[in-house]
Scaffold this motif. Structure first.
Motif, PDB file in Angstrom:
ATOM      1  N   UNK A  27      -7.962  -0.088   9.166  1.00  0.00           N
ATOM      2  CA  UNK A  27      -8.765  -0.226  10.376  1.00  0.00           C
ATOM      3  C   UNK A  27      -9.780   0.902  10.438  1.00  0.00           C
ATOM      4  N   UNK A  44      -9.300  -2.177   0.227  1.00  0.00           N
ATOM      5  CA  UNK A  44      -8.169  -1.698   1.021  1.00  0.00           C
ATOM      6  C   UNK A  44      -8.665  -0.986   2.269  1.00  0.00           C
ATOM      7  N   UNK A  93       0.826  -1.210   0.000  1.00  0.00           N
ATOM      8  CA  UNK A  93       0.000   0.000   0.000  1.00  0.00           C
ATOM      9  C   UNK A  93       0.857   1.254   0.000  1.00  0.00           C
ATOM     10  N   UNK A  99      -3.224   4.312   3.424  1.00  0.00           N
ATOM     11  CA  UNK A  99      -3.977   4.123   2.183  1.00  0.00           C
ATOM     12  C   UNK A  99      -4.153   5.437   1.450  1.00  0.00           C
ATOM     13  N   UNK A 116      -4.534   1.025  -6.882  1.00  0.00           N
ATOM     14  CA  UNK A 116      -5.347   0.372  -5.852  1.00  0.00           C
ATOM     15  C   UNK A 116      -5.594  -1.087  -6.225  1.00  0.00           C
ATOM     16  N   UNK A 161      -3.122   7.467   7.045  1.00  0.00           N
ATOM     17  CA  UNK A 161      -1.668   7.484   6.976  1.00  0.00           C
ATOM     18  C   UNK A 161      -1.138   6.626   5.826  1.00  0.00           C
ATOM     19  N   UNK A 221      -2.759   6.606  -2.260  1.00  0.00           N
ATOM     20  CA  UNK A 221      -3.577   7.156  -3.343  1.00  0.00           C
ATOM     21  C   UNK A 221      -3.001   8.485  -3.822  1.00  0.00           C
ATOM     22  N   UNK A 239      -8.444  -4.146   4.748  1.00  0.00           N
ATOM     23  CA  UNK A 239      -7.034  -4.031   5.110  1.00  0.00           C
ATOM     24  C   UNK A 239      -6.830  -2.957   6.162  1.00  0.00           C
ATOM     25  N   UNK A 254     -11.493  -2.058  -5.399  1.00  0.00           N
ATOM     26  CA  UNK A 254     -10.174  -2.295  -4.808  1.00  0.00           C
ATOM     27  C   UNK A 254      -9.905  -1.313  -3.681  1.00  0.00           C
ATOM     28  N   UNK A 281      -2.468  -1.172   9.493  1.00  0.00           N
ATOM     29  CA  UNK A 281      -2.651  -0.275   8.356  1.00  0.00           C
ATOM     30  C   UNK A 281      -3.637   0.816   8.731  1.00  0.00           C
ATOM     31  N   UNK A 282      -3.219   2.049   8.519  1.00  0.00           N
ATOM     32  CA  UNK A 282      -4.059   3.184   8.867  1.00  0.00           C
ATOM     33  C   UNK A 282      -4.687   3.752   7.606  1.00  0.00           C
ATOM     34  N   UNK A 283      -5.972   4.102   7.690  1.00  0.00           N
ATOM     35  CA  UNK A 283      -6.679   4.598   6.510  1.00  0.00           C
ATOM     36  C   UNK A 283      -6.008   5.838   5.957  1.00  0.00           C
TER      37      UNK A 283
END
Lengths: 242, 89
Positions: free
Chosen positions: B30, B24, A77, A180, A141, A178, A184, B28, B20, A174-176
């Motif tokens: 939190x 994620x 990611x 993911x 993604x 930070x 993006x 994946x 996708x 995994x932090x949304x």
């Protein structure tokens, strides 16, 4: 550099017209996004599988195989998803864009458009730019999702790491925002860089067969370098170990 | 290629990309997890916090009950002060 910056601003200035004709952008999303799907999905799967295998080998030495999910998902990611997807996108779609525009210039199609009072920047270049910029984050993604699935296949199904800890440790780490969202953002920046370089090289190519071939090569080389350098800069900004 | 075919494929492509991203985000990442709202803050002083970082989980008997929100240096006691948000349920 100065010329390409001016080209970029001209491009942004002319993209208003192409938003009034979304059909043109759709066509470009098709040619740069949909046609790159296969290579992105297959290589994502294999990159994830290799990560799963190598990660397991290393983590096993420390007795922490359960962290395999964390390793696979974070490396995909944060780094590998955006970077490898952008490198593949540069060689698959960027080179095609350069060759197409270079040939259009060599066969004087662009000049003919100008004669008909159709601005080639608005009609040809801007839709390709937005098509690439929209496709790139989606492709990255998909690459990451496919890679995590590949890591799951090798780690859980093949080697036999516990499925629950694979997913739950991944979700805890995994932090949304930070991880993911930053991934993006990275892939969007790469998308802008790759398409601008490809468009500029095509638009700037000498209108000969040799010139087009050189421009195509330069697109792949320059955008790969740009991706890797931008990746370092963005990583330095995003993850400073706070 | 036919226009409707292109539309269809672009639709499939965008849908896959969004799927996708959702995968994620939901599977994946939190999302949700420990929600703010029903929390109260408290603080704890330590001589040495080791490698403790903000947003680290606070666990009681192994169960997640809160997160470290902030770490600062206490000038009076010369200790590290960690601000914890704990679930008030």
């Amino acid at each position: 550099m100065g010329v390409s910056t001016r080209f970029f601003f001209l491009l942004l200035l002319h993209s208003g017209t192409c938003f009034r004709r979304p059909q043109l952008i759709l066509r470009e999303i098709f040619s740069s996004g949909v046609l790159s799907l296969i290579i992105i999905l297959v290589s994502g799967l294999f990159v994830g599988m290799v990560l799963g295998m190598q990660g397991y080998e290393t983590l096993q030495t420390y007795g922490s195989e359960e962290a395999l999910g964390v390793l696979v998902s974070l490396s995909l990611v944060r780094e590998l998803g955006p970077v490898v997807a952008a490198l593949l996108f540069a060689s698959r779609a960027g080179s095609a864009i350069t060759a197409e525009i270079g040939l259009m210039k060599a066969t004087e199609q662009l000049a003919a458009m100008e004669m008909m009072a159709v601005d080639p920047l608005a009609r040809v270049v801007a839709p390709r730019f937005w098509g690439g910029v929209i496709s790139m984050p989606l492709l990255a993604a998909m690459f990451s999702a496919m890679g995590i699935f590949g890591g799951y296949l090798v780690g859980v199904v093949l080697i036999g790491v516990d499925e629950g800890s694979f997913w739950s440790q991944m979700q805890a780490a995994v932090d949304i925002r930070e991880d993911i969202l930053n991934g993006v953002i990275k892939s969007t920046v790469f998308g802008i860089a790759v398409t601008v370089i490809a468009l500029f090289e095509g638009y700037d190519a000498p209108p000969t067969a040799e010139g087009v071939s050189r421009a195509t090569t330069r697109t792949v080389v320059t955008s790969s370098l740009a991706i890797l350098m931008l990746d370092f800069v963005l990583t330095a900004f995003m993850f400073r170990g706070v | 290629m036919e226009r409707t075919t292109i539309d269809l494929w672009v639709g499939v492509f965008v849908a896959m990309g969004i799927a996708a991203l959702l995968f994620l985000a939901l599977k994946v990442g939190n999302i949700g997890g420990f929600e703010a709202g029903s929390v109260y803050t408290t603080h704890a002083n330590f001589d040495n916090i080791g490698g403790l970082k903000a947003k680290a989980p606070v666990k009681s008997a192994g169960v997640l009950v809160g997160r470290v929100t902030e770490i600062r240096f206490d000038n009076d006691s010369y200790q590290a002060e960690a601000i914890l948000s704990l679930s008030s349920q």
